[in-house]
Design a protein around this motif. Structure first.
Motif, PDB file in Angstrom:
ATOM      1  N   TYR A 131       0.745  -1.353  -0.242  1.00 40.99           N
ATOM      2  CA  TYR A 131       0.363   0.050   0.036  1.00 40.99           C
ATOM      3  C   TYR A 131       0.853   1.230  -0.307  1.00 40.99           C
ATOM      4  O   TYR A 131       0.375   2.455  -0.928  1.00 40.99           O
ATOM      5  N   VAL A 132       1.912   1.170   0.802  1.00 37.90           N
ATOM      6  CA  VAL A 132       2.544   2.567   0.369  1.00 37.90           C
ATOM      7  C   VAL A 132       3.195   2.376  -0.500  1.00 37.90           C
ATOM      8  O   VAL A 132       3.773   3.675  -0.624  1.00 37.90           O
ATOM      9  N   VAL A 133       3.761   1.521  -1.290  1.00 41.85           N
ATOM     10  CA  VAL A 133       4.834   1.369  -2.620  1.00 41.85           C
ATOM     11  C   VAL A 133       3.546   2.343  -3.426  1.00 41.85           C
ATOM     12  O   VAL A 133       4.046   3.305  -4.176  1.00 41.85           O
ATOM     13  N   ASP A 134       2.504   1.839  -3.362  1.00 43.18           N
ATOM     14  CA  ASP A 134       1.551   2.396  -4.361  1.00 43.18           C
ATOM     15  C   ASP A 134       0.834   3.574  -4.312  1.00 43.18           C
ATOM     16  O   ASP A 134       1.143   4.169  -4.960  1.00 43.18           O
ATOM     17  N   VAL A 135       0.777   4.266  -3.180  1.00 38.07           N
ATOM     18  CA  VAL A 135       0.743   5.571  -2.706  1.00 38.07           C
ATOM     19  C   VAL A 135       2.155   6.554  -3.525  1.00 38.07           C
ATOM     20  O   VAL A 135       1.878   7.799  -3.498  1.00 38.07           O
ATOM     21  N   LEU A 136       2.905   5.803  -2.696  1.00 38.81           N
ATOM     22  CA  LEU A 136       4.059   7.406  -2.869  1.00 38.81           C
ATOM     23  C   LEU A 136       4.567   6.924  -4.183  1.00 38.81           C
ATOM     24  O   LEU A 136       5.053   7.687  -5.058  1.00 38.81           O
ATOM     25  N   THR A 137       3.897   5.802  -5.303  1.00 39.92           N
ATOM     26  CA  THR A 137       3.744   5.901  -6.957  1.00 39.92           C
ATOM     27  C   THR A 137       3.190   7.019  -7.309  1.00 39.92           C
ATOM     28  O   THR A 137       3.528   7.535  -8.014  1.00 39.92           O
ATOM     29  N   ASP A 138       1.805   6.695  -7.100  1.00 38.15           N
ATOM     30  CA  ASP A 138       1.043   7.446  -7.084  1.00 38.15           C
ATOM     31  C   ASP A 138       1.370   9.305  -6.876  1.00 38.15           C
ATOM     32  O   ASP A 138       1.308   9.649  -8.285  1.00 38.15           O
ATOM     33  N   ALA A 139       2.054   9.414  -6.098  1.00 42.65           N
ATOM     34  CA  ALA A 139       2.822  10.454  -5.465  1.00 42.65           C
ATOM     35  C   ALA A 139       3.382  11.237  -6.404  1.00 42.65           C
ATOM     36  O   ALA A 139       3.980  12.172  -6.723  1.00 42.65           O
ATOM     37  N   GLN A 140       4.546  10.251  -6.367  1.00 38.92           N
ATOM     38  CA  GLN A 140       5.873  10.617  -7.609  1.00 38.92           C
ATOM     39  C   GLN A 140       4.660  11.100  -8.962  1.00 38.92           C
ATOM     40  O   GLN A 140       5.597  12.293  -9.369  1.00 38.92           O
ATOM     41  N   VAL A 141       4.179  10.107  -9.116  1.00 35.91           N
ATOM     42  CA  VAL A 141       3.015  10.566 -10.516  1.00 35.91           C
ATOM     43  C   VAL A 141       2.622  12.150 -10.679  1.00 35.91           C
ATOM     44  O   VAL A 141       3.402  12.902 -11.475  1.00 35.91           O
ATOM     45  N   TYR A 142       1.959  12.542  -9.607  1.00 32.41           N
ATOM     46  CA  TYR A 142       1.531  13.358  -9.403  1.00 32.41           C
ATOM     47  C   TYR A 142       2.402  14.874  -9.443  1.00 32.41           C
ATOM     48  O   TYR A 142       2.163  15.633  -9.470  1.00 32.41           O
ATOM     49  N   SER A 143       3.266  14.600  -8.884  1.00 29.04           N
ATOM     50  CA  SER A 143       4.277  15.600  -8.207  1.00 29.04           C
ATOM     51  C   SER A 143       5.055  15.701  -9.232  1.00 29.04           C
ATOM     52  O   SER A 143       5.503  16.897 -10.019  1.00 29.04           O
ATOM     53  N   GLU A 144       5.587  14.837 -10.726  1.00 28.12           N
ATOM     54  CA  GLU A 144       6.220  14.533 -11.408  1.00 28.12           C
ATOM     55  C   GLU A 144       4.888  15.752 -12.624  1.00 28.12           C
ATOM     56  O   GLU A 144       5.351  16.645 -13.623  1.00 28.12           O
ATOM     57  N   HIS A 145       3.554  15.547 -12.120  1.00 25.79           N
ATOM     58  CA  HIS A 145       2.433  16.502 -13.569  1.00 25.79           C
ATOM     59  C   HIS A 145       2.524  17.259 -12.987  1.00 25.79           C
ATOM     60  O   HIS A 145       2.673  18.025 -14.365  1.00 25.79           O
ATOM     61  N   ALA A 146       3.097  17.632 -12.177  1.00 29.45           N
ATOM     62  CA  ALA A 146       2.798  19.314 -10.889  1.00 29.45           C
ATOM     63  C   ALA A 146       4.276  20.090 -11.517  1.00 29.45           C
ATOM     64  O   ALA A 146       4.107  21.075 -11.406  1.00 29.45           O
ATOM     65  N   GLY A 147       5.014  19.200 -12.060  1.00 33.64           N
ATOM     66  CA  GLY A 147       6.110  19.927 -12.824  1.00 33.64           C
ATOM     67  C   GLY A 147       6.924  20.175 -10.676  1.00 33.64           C
ATOM     68  O   GLY A 147       8.430  20.456 -11.087  1.00 33.64           O
ATOM     69  N   LYS A 148       7.427  19.329 -10.027  1.00 28.43           N
ATOM     70  CA  LYS A 148       7.848  19.411  -8.883  1.00 28.43           C
ATOM     71  C   LYS A 148       9.318  18.845  -9.445  1.00 28.43           C
ATOM     72  O   LYS A 148       8.897  17.099  -9.460  1.00 28.43           O
ATOM     73  N   GLN A 149      10.721  18.348  -8.971  1.00 29.15           N
ATOM     74  CA  GLN A 149      10.926  18.181  -8.274  1.00 29.15           C
ATOM     75  C   GLN A 149      11.295  16.707  -7.414  1.00 29.15           C
ATOM     76  O   GLN A 149      11.415  16.242  -7.170  1.00 29.15           O
ATOM     77  N   THR A 150      10.514  17.098  -6.216  1.00 38.10           N
ATOM     78  CA  THR A 150      10.124  16.224  -5.138  1.00 38.10           C
ATOM     79  C   THR A 150       8.597  15.949  -4.634  1.00 38.10           C
ATOM     80  O   THR A 150       8.286  17.176  -4.683  1.00 38.10           O
ATOM     81  N   ILE A 151       8.415  15.244  -3.760  1.00 39.15           N
ATOM     82  CA  ILE A 151       7.134  15.051  -3.775  1.00 39.15           C
ATOM     83  C   ILE A 151       6.983  15.231  -2.578  1.00 39.15           C
ATOM     84  O   ILE A 151       7.645  15.267  -1.379  1.00 39.15           O
ATOM     85  N   ASP A 152       5.637  15.904  -2.590  1.00 35.93           N
ATOM     86  CA  ASP A 152       5.316  16.760  -0.673  1.00 35.93           C
ATOM     87  C   ASP A 152       4.102  16.419  -0.378  1.00 35.93           C
ATOM     88  O   ASP A 152       3.681  15.585  -0.699  1.00 35.93           O
TER      89      ASP A 152
END
Length: 185
Positions: free
Chosen positions: A52-73
């Motif tokens: 679950y944690v890996v899935d959530v963090l993977t999705d968060a990384q995709v959202y972060s990249e889509h927003a043009g950010k370098q890191t996940i917040d």
């Protein structure tokens, strides 16, 4: 200087060998009143937890990249968790839908009071009468009436003006399908 040490509570058998995450799962189970379980249950919960944690963090990384950010917040993680919750769990239907379901159930009960048509006896699988099936034909061929010779020539002249490349033979061989099929429904 006085050095005070607090002795940890006596640990259950084999608990000192467990990793920190396994101890957390074990304490969660105990806090929920689950006292007896197989040892593999802890490992299964850990696997589910890690996945679950890996899935959530993977999705968060995709959202972060889509927003043009370098890191996940934190906002990316919150959005990923919310999308998981929306995808995994369904909300109970609103009251209007429940009332509609009751109406639909009543309609279904009334409709199901009418017995099904009798099956046609014969070899093989018994089937209902053909008029009650969805595979019956829903069209009939309408045979055009013969036209007088003069009207036929006018029709041929009209067709020749529309399709000048067809020969006389091709024009006669090509029926006008839209005029020869009549739908019954």
């Amino acid at each position: 200087m006085l050095n005070l040490r607090v002795k940890p509570k006596a640990m259950a058998e084999g608990e000192e060998d467990l990793p920190r995450d396994a101890k957390i799962v074990k304490s969660l189970l105990n806090s929920m009143g689950v006292e007896e379980y197989e040892p593999s249950v802890i490992h299964q919960f850990l696997e589910l937890w890690y996945r679950y944690v890996v899935d959530v963090l993977t999705d968060a990384q995709v959202y972060s990249e889509h927003a043009g950010k370098q890191t996940i917040d934190c906002d990316d993680v919150k959005l990923a968790i919310q999308s998981k919750v929306n995808f995994s769990f369904s909300q109970p239907p609103p009251r209007e839908v429940v009332l509609l379901e009751n109406v639909l159930l009543e309609l279904a009960r009334n409709r199901n009071k009418v017995p099904l048509p009798k099956a046609i006896p014969g070899p093989g699988i018994p089937l209902p009468p053909e008029q009650d099936t969805l595979i019956s034909t829903n069209y009939q061929f309408a045979i055009p009436k013969k036209q007088p010779a003069q009207a036929l020539e006018e029709t041929e002249d009209d067709e020749a003006s529309v399709e000048p490349n067809l020969s006389q033979e091709d024009r006669c061989a090509t029926p006008n399908i839209s005029e020869s099929i009549v739908y019954s429904h």
